[in-house]
Design a protein around this motif. Structure first.
Motif, PDB file in Angstrom:
ATOM      1  N   ASP A   1      46.639  12.927  53.274  1.00  0.00           N
ATOM      2  CA  ASP A   1      45.652  12.285  52.386  1.00  0.00           C
ATOM      3  C   ASP A   1      46.027  10.832  52.126  1.00  0.00           C
ATOM      4  O   ASP A   1      45.168   9.945  52.119  1.00  0.00           O
ATOM      5  CB  ASP A   1      45.578  13.027  51.040  1.00  0.00           C
TER       6      ASP A   1
ATOM      7  N   CYS B   1      42.128   3.626  55.777  1.00  0.00           N
ATOM      8  CA  CYS B   1      40.665   3.794  55.863  1.00  0.00           C
ATOM      9  C   CYS B   1      39.978   2.570  56.467  1.00  0.00           C
ATOM     10  O   CYS B   1      38.932   2.706  57.104  1.00  0.00           O
ATOM     11  CB  CYS B   1      40.068   4.192  54.521  1.00  0.00           C
TER      12      CYS B   1
ATOM     13  N   ARG C   1      45.288   8.723  55.079  1.00  0.00           N
ATOM     14  CA  ARG C   1      43.838   8.497  55.177  1.00  0.00           C
ATOM     15  C   ARG C   1      43.399   7.370  54.247  1.00  0.00           C
ATOM     16  O   ARG C   1      42.596   6.514  54.615  1.00  0.00           O
ATOM     17  CB  ARG C   1      43.061   9.772  54.823  1.00  0.00           C
ATOM     18  N   THR C   2      43.924   7.377  53.017  1.00  0.00           N
ATOM     19  CA  THR C   2      43.568   6.341  52.052  1.00  0.00           C
ATOM     20  C   THR C   2      44.062   4.978  52.528  1.00  0.00           C
ATOM     21  O   THR C   2      43.327   3.999  52.521  1.00  0.00           O
ATOM     22  CB  THR C   2      44.215   6.675  50.682  1.00  0.00           C
TER      23      THR C   2
ATOM     24  N   ARG D   1      49.929  18.027  53.621  1.00  0.00           N
ATOM     25  CA  ARG D   1      48.517  17.684  53.380  1.00  0.00           C
ATOM     26  C   ARG D   1      48.400  16.461  52.471  1.00  0.00           C
ATOM     27  O   ARG D   1      47.545  15.610  52.656  1.00  0.00           O
ATOM     28  CB  ARG D   1      47.767  18.886  52.787  1.00  0.00           C
ATOM     29  N   ARG D   2      49.294  16.357  51.476  1.00  0.00           N
ATOM     30  CA  ARG D   2      49.278  15.185  50.592  1.00  0.00           C
ATOM     31  C   ARG D   2      49.621  13.925  51.366  1.00  0.00           C
ATOM     32  O   ARG D   2      49.031  12.878  51.151  1.00  0.00           O
ATOM     33  CB  ARG D   2      50.307  15.364  49.466  1.00  0.00           C
TER      34      ARG D   2
END
Ligand SMILES: *Cc1c(COP(=O)(O)O)cnc(C)c1O
Length: 372
Positions: A257, A264, A260-261, A253-254
């Motif tokens: 994340d 973006c 995603r960052t 999950r990290r």
């Protein structure tokens, strides 16, 4: 080179424990239906919050046996998603039933409950939601339709070990659930493996016979079963890994994340998270234009990206004439040329994730300027 999944790093980290697990089984010598299998089955059932776990030879057998244990067979129709691994539909075919393929929600990539009603006939008996890429399907909405039409829900949880739907683990969201322990899965063996998880003792009893020549006691065969047992050795190895599963999923999950960052502002569609779900990111799948060119550029840069899945099930020669498609699955068809899976596993480093994201941004720009 950054591989799609780095199994080497995982096994290096567990080297001593895996050797010890193998040694324990070697000393006992109970390689088939041995003690470590029973221990792992208990531990995995507890982990899922289920009464029963039955270890089998692989994920395809887990699904096939789960369908048969629920009484499905010739003449029955079973609804599933058009964008999934071929095993989901092949298991339905092997049970004797007919797969009915429907489209997925364009945001979550899981079975779209709104499309179920249009696919139901008087022969429909079951729904197989796939928790694709590690995200639980929209189970409450699926359950409402299942209840209305008296349909059995059989989860394909092969990509969702540990994932939660409104707090409950995949594995207890239907009547029965099938898991795969193929090496690259979130919980993977060192070879093939699978399991069926259920709260239904009758189904579990059938499965314990069904996987073992249909017998409860040796040489007494009550049903025409198969030989599909989870090896004791694999069970011992899986038990060692199970203790890390939550931490590994948290790391996935990290990683997601971080992707995603970093992505973006890139020209990609990032994976949609559903509010109800705790995703375990078996795969991190984005969509982009000119996917094949972008993928080639990524490979040139040493990034082992992949496609899940390039060919919708109703376009697979193996399923021609063997499945029903009540309506064209338009998202599945459109997305097949756009899906791109980026490397993800618990052992990928932040540096590697940054390398993949950088390579993807470069590749997207290059392909765009080439086509301008
Ligand atoms: C891996 C997988 C299977 C089949 O598992 P095997 O162990 O390879 O037979 C079934 N369904 C889905 C969604 C999968 O990803």
């Amino acid at each position: 080179m950054i591989p799609l999944v780095n199994l080497h790093a995982m096994h290096q980290a567990l080297d001593a424990e895996i050797r010890e697990a193998v040694r324990r089984v070697m000393v006992r010598g109970d390689f088939v239906l041995g003690e470590e299998l029973a221990l792992f089955e208990r531990a995995f059932a507890d982990y899922c919050g289920a009464r029963q776990c039955i270890g089998v030879g692989n994920g395809l057998d887990a699904l096939t046996l789960a369908l048969k244990a629920c009484g499905l067979g010739p003449g029955d129709e079973v609804i599933t998603a058009a964008n999934t691994f071929v095993a989901t539909a092949l298991a339905i075919v092997q049970s004797g039933a007919t797969p009915v393929l429907v489209d997925h929600d364009p945001h979550t990539y899981t079975l779209d409950p709104k499309r179920l009603s249009g696919a139901i006939t008087s022969r429909t008996k079951a729904i197989v939601p796939v928790h694709l890429y590690g995200q639980p399907a929209n189970m409450d909405a699926i359950q409402v339709i299942a209840d209305e039409h008296d349909l059995t829900i059989i989860e394909d949880a092969a990509q969702a070990h540990g994932a939660r739907y409104k707090g409950r683990r995949c594995g207890v969201l239907g009547k029965v659930a099938a898991f795969s322990f193929y090496p690259g899965k979130n919980l993977g063996a060192m070879g093939d493996g699978g399991a069926v998880v259920t709260n239904d003792d009758e189904v579990a009893e059938w499965l314990r016979m069904g996987r073992n020549y249909g017998s409860r006691t040796k040489y007494h065969h009550l049903i025409p079963g198969v030989n599909s047992r989870l090896d004791t050795l694999q069970a011992a190895i899986l038990h060692t890994k199970l203790e890390r599963l939550d931490a590994w999923n948290e790391r996935r999950r990290r990683v997601a994340d971080l992707y995603r960052t970093l992505l973006c502002d890139a020209d990609v569609v990032l994976p949609g998270g559903a509010g109800y779900a705790e995703h375990v990111y078996h795969l991190f799948v984005v969509r982009c234009p000119q996917r094949d060119e972008v993928l080639a550029e990524l490979h040139r840069r040493g990034v082992g990206a992949g496609i899940h899945y390039p060919v919708p099930l109703h376009r697979q020669p193996a399923l021609q004439g063997r499945c029903l498609v009540p309506r064209p699955p338009t998202h599945t068809e459109a997305f097949a040329d756009q899906l791109l899976s980026l490397p993800i596993d618990p052992f990928i480093t932040d540096e590697q994730v940054k390398g993949v994201a950088g390579a993807l941004i470069e590749s997207l720009e290059l392909v765009r300027s080439d086509n301008a």
